[in-house]
Design a protein around this motif. Sequence first.
Motif, PDB file in Angstrom:
ATOM      1  N   UNK A   1      43.339  40.402  36.282  1.00  0.00           N
ATOM      2  CA  UNK A   1      44.378  39.513  35.737  1.00  0.00           C
ATOM      3  C   UNK A   1      45.747  40.164  35.704  1.00  0.00           C
ATOM      4  N   UNK A   2      45.774  41.454  35.365  1.00  0.00           N
ATOM      5  CA  UNK A   2      47.038  42.166  35.181  1.00  0.00           C
ATOM      6  C   UNK A   2      47.735  42.446  36.522  1.00  0.00           C
ATOM      7  N   UNK A   3      46.987  42.410  37.593  1.00  0.00           N
ATOM      8  CA  UNK A   3      47.586  42.656  38.907  1.00  0.00           C
ATOM      9  C   UNK A   3      48.262  41.382  39.388  1.00  0.00           C
ATOM     10  N   UNK A   4      49.512  41.532  39.855  1.00  0.00           N
ATOM     11  CA  UNK A   4      50.249  40.374  40.357  1.00  0.00           C
ATOM     12  C   UNK A   4      49.831  40.076  41.790  1.00  0.00           C
ATOM     13  N   UNK A   5      49.470  38.850  42.081  1.00  0.00           N
ATOM     14  CA  UNK A   5      49.185  38.463  43.457  1.00  0.00           C
ATOM     15  C   UNK A   5      50.456  37.861  44.061  1.00  0.00           C
ATOM     16  N   UNK A   6      50.932  38.482  45.146  1.00  0.00           N
ATOM     17  CA  UNK A   6      52.127  37.982  45.840  1.00  0.00           C
ATOM     18  C   UNK A   6      51.713  37.470  47.205  1.00  0.00           C
ATOM     19  N   UNK A   7      51.836  36.166  47.392  1.00  0.00           N
ATOM     20  CA  UNK A   7      51.504  35.565  48.682  1.00  0.00           C
ATOM     21  C   UNK A   7      52.791  35.448  49.491  1.00  0.00           C
TER      22      UNK A   7
END
Lengths: 211, 224
Positions: free
Chosen positions: A155-161
């Motif tokens: 959850x804490x990791x940002x997903x950047x598409x």
Amino acid sequence: MPHDSPNDESSKNTELPDKMAIKVKSLETLLVSRGLVDPAALDKIIDFYSNKVGPRNGAYLVARSWVEKDFASKLLSDPTPVLKDLGFNGRQGENIIVLKNTSKIHNLVVCTLCSCYPWPLLGLPPSWYKSDEYRSRSVIEPRKVLQEFGLHIPKETKVKVWDSTAEIRYLVLPMRPEGTDGMSIDELSVLVTRDSMIGAGYALTPEKISE
Amino acid sequence: MNRPHDLGGIKNKRPIPISAADDDEKIGLIANTWQTRTPAITLAIGFLRAWNLDTTRFYRECLPPNDYRESSYYERWFLALERMIKDFELLSPHKVGTYADKILRAKDVFEILRKGGPSIRSKLERPNFLVGDIVQTKKNYENELVYGGHSRLPRYAMGKKGKIVIHHNAHVFPDSNAHFKGDAPEHLYSIEFSSEELWGLKCENKNDSVTLDLWEPYLEKADG
């Protein structure tokens, strides 16, 4: 009847590819007879994308970045001269940006409008990358999509598409796996999968390779 | 306007078709099948310069929506190629000889593919936006130069606020180039949109984002 998965070429019934094979062959024959296409040039194009470019190019860049800090910083800040030096530039790789995955940021690349892909570094895209499913879902539910590839992003990791809507092409620099201290660039590059350079996978661990 | 190719965020419950055939990492043009011949022919004939890359994208997008949906990836390429050959009269008797000096020859293939064709251009006008600016994409954007023409602003990102993270200088503007109205270079930016801005309550995680590469005419100053 719509096909179950219309753009996965491999899952289609056997009748259709034959029909297509005949259509494509007829068109090629016609174009060749009119002198618009040189059949030997077609063979050369196929040779180029089968043997001269492909994910091994990208894997080399990743492995070398893990070993050489200076190379990594050049690749991340201004990749064009680096790629030119290595002969890794070319069609669909004229403007490359390298995205570094960390424990805090996970980058994932897609092209929702067509299937833009960094050809000189990764070859031609796999069928899942070109599928309607991936193009539709990866922007709205990237975490679910990544789960289907076996990646569970905290959850804490940002997903950047990154949606490749112009002529900029993206290469993901995956995290260096554990247990790889002291390995050479050649040894490391074997661990770098194509999917990991799209963001849809992790680089393999040495244990995984020896399995 | 139909945009069958504009798939981002469209409801799709099917799993990603991750195929074992892709595992050998030599996907793409591995065998001499129609799936390898189609892109090879498309590439080769592209060098005749009867049209450009943006035109080919436009033609694929203009396939009848049902044909688009029910065709595999390279079938779409093939159908679009057939139409272009017809519309640009490549086989017509009065075009005989027109392309004689442009035919792609085997000996030039490697060099020409390695060279590529950069889309970056110089533009005298300064960019209207800077890295760090908050901008808004136009609502219901349609090609402003050609009615019903090609454009590269996906529907899911229309009328949304985002932050400029990279300025790529000026690039060929597809809305113009696809229709042979010149390169018409426009400043190009990578713009980061929060998932919440794009998807509202449907967003998976408020920290996530989607970044798109968008030309200046797709953008306006953010209101409020």
